[in-house]
Design a protein around this motif. Sequence first.
Motif, PDB file in Angstrom:
ATOM      1  N   CYS A 127       0.863  -1.179   0.000  1.00  0.00           N
ATOM      2  CA  CYS A 127       0.000   0.000   0.000  1.00  0.00           C
ATOM      3  C   CYS A 127       0.903   1.233   0.000  1.00  0.00           C
ATOM      4  CB  CYS A 127      -0.937  -0.031   1.200  1.00  0.00           C
ATOM      5  SG  CYS A 127      -2.133  -1.404   1.144  1.00  0.00           S
ATOM      6  N   ASN A 128       0.355   2.393   0.340  1.00  0.00           N
ATOM      7  CA  ASN A 128       1.158   3.616   0.281  1.00  0.00           C
ATOM      8  C   ASN A 128       0.958   4.449   1.543  1.00  0.00           C
ATOM      9  OD1 ASN A 128       2.990   5.396  -0.898  1.00  0.00           O
ATOM     10  ND2 ASN A 128       1.396   6.565  -1.932  1.00  0.00           N
ATOM     11  N   LEU A 129       0.937   3.771   2.690  1.00  0.00           N
ATOM     12  CA  LEU A 129       0.718   4.451   3.961  1.00  0.00           C
ATOM     13  C   LEU A 129       1.978   5.199   4.385  1.00  0.00           C
ATOM     14  CD1 LEU A 129      -1.100   1.511   5.760  1.00  0.00           C
ATOM     15  CD2 LEU A 129      -2.163   3.604   4.878  1.00  0.00           C
ATOM     16  N   SER A 130       1.803   6.371   4.982  1.00  0.00           N
ATOM     17  CA  SER A 130       2.942   7.109   5.527  1.00  0.00           C
ATOM     18  C   SER A 130       2.910   7.140   7.048  1.00  0.00           C
ATOM     19  CB  SER A 130       2.974   8.543   4.982  1.00  0.00           C
ATOM     20  OG  SER A 130       1.794   9.241   5.333  1.00  0.00           O
ATOM     21  N   SER A 131       1.732   6.934   7.650  1.00  0.00           N
ATOM     22  CA  SER A 131       1.640   6.916   9.109  1.00  0.00           C
ATOM     23  C   SER A 131       0.564   5.927   9.548  1.00  0.00           C
ATOM     24  CB  SER A 131       1.321   8.316   9.654  1.00  0.00           C
ATOM     25  OG  SER A 131       0.092   8.785   9.140  1.00  0.00           O
ATOM     26  N   VAL A 132       0.845   5.252  10.667  1.00  0.00           N
ATOM     27  CA  VAL A 132      -0.077   4.253  11.212  1.00  0.00           C
ATOM     28  C   VAL A 132      -0.126   4.423  12.721  1.00  0.00           C
ATOM     29  CG1 VAL A 132      -0.441   1.786  11.614  1.00  0.00           C
ATOM     30  CG2 VAL A 132       0.331   2.580   9.370  1.00  0.00           C
ATOM     31  N   PHE A 133      -1.316   4.638  13.277  1.00  0.00           N
ATOM     32  CA  PHE A 133      -1.514   4.758  14.712  1.00  0.00           C
ATOM     33  C   PHE A 133      -2.491   3.660  15.147  1.00  0.00           C
ATOM     34  CE2 PHE A 133      -0.168   8.904  13.339  1.00  0.00           C
ATOM     35  CZ  PHE A 133       0.609   9.404  14.370  1.00  0.00           C
TER      36      PHE A 133
END
Length: 272
Positions: A127-133
């Motif tokens: 995927c192209n996620l830049s941040s995950v919380f």
Amino acid sequence: MRVATIDGLVTLFYDGSKELWNENLNWERSIALLTGVRANDLESSNVSDECKRYFRERHSWEQIIIVDGVTEIPYMTFGYCRNIKRVIFANTVIRIERNAFYHCENLVFIKWSVSLVYIGKSAFEECNLSSVFLPPTCREICDSVFYSNRNLSILHFPQETELGEKIIYCTALAEASPNANFPFYYRNNDMNQWLKNMNIDNQFALHRACSSFQPLKEVINAILIQKGLKAFKEKNSAGITPSRYLQENPYTDLSEKEIIHDYLMKMIDEVE
């Protein structure tokens, strides 16, 4: 399930009433790709009309909203849905199974369920996620969950979370980690420990407060009284400032501006 346009995005409201993944039609697509058909040229290939309609529909979705009551996202439900940009989970979702969002190459934003417990293998690979919380309820992240999210630079999860192997690779985080030049399979345990402890020492107390799932103003202000506003500019070992945690965390209703205002008002009161 229904489809509507929300915020300019073609949005699927997923209620779990229909199985969305069709293994036979995907096999037909895979055979076509092996014979030299490009993924973007499926419409002009010799695959069946049913296969074309199936992937045309999947490629039309730009946003997925998981409706209240859904507890699980099954295997490959949104696999290869290449145009999905945002996913918003209902807080009833507990499990995301293997490959659920595999190769959603334009997926950049996720709002997670606050009840999430489990994420299966490769669920968000490529995927192209830049941040995950991730929420404090999350107890297991399996192998390769965020593998090949090349722009991933913020990954926050609870200390108690059990991490699989190679959960990240070819990402901004991996490149910033200790021993980044080692072959990846030699440093999986070191990587997991680094991800868990990146903000844990006292130097990065403000990072820890700002990167938490739902930051508290009282905690942040207490740290600022000790460290001053300059603490907002400190970068951790991945090059991330506390400000970026606040800006990218979809669960916080706090802004840096609001926090600084409260801090300055307190300093003024103390001077008077």
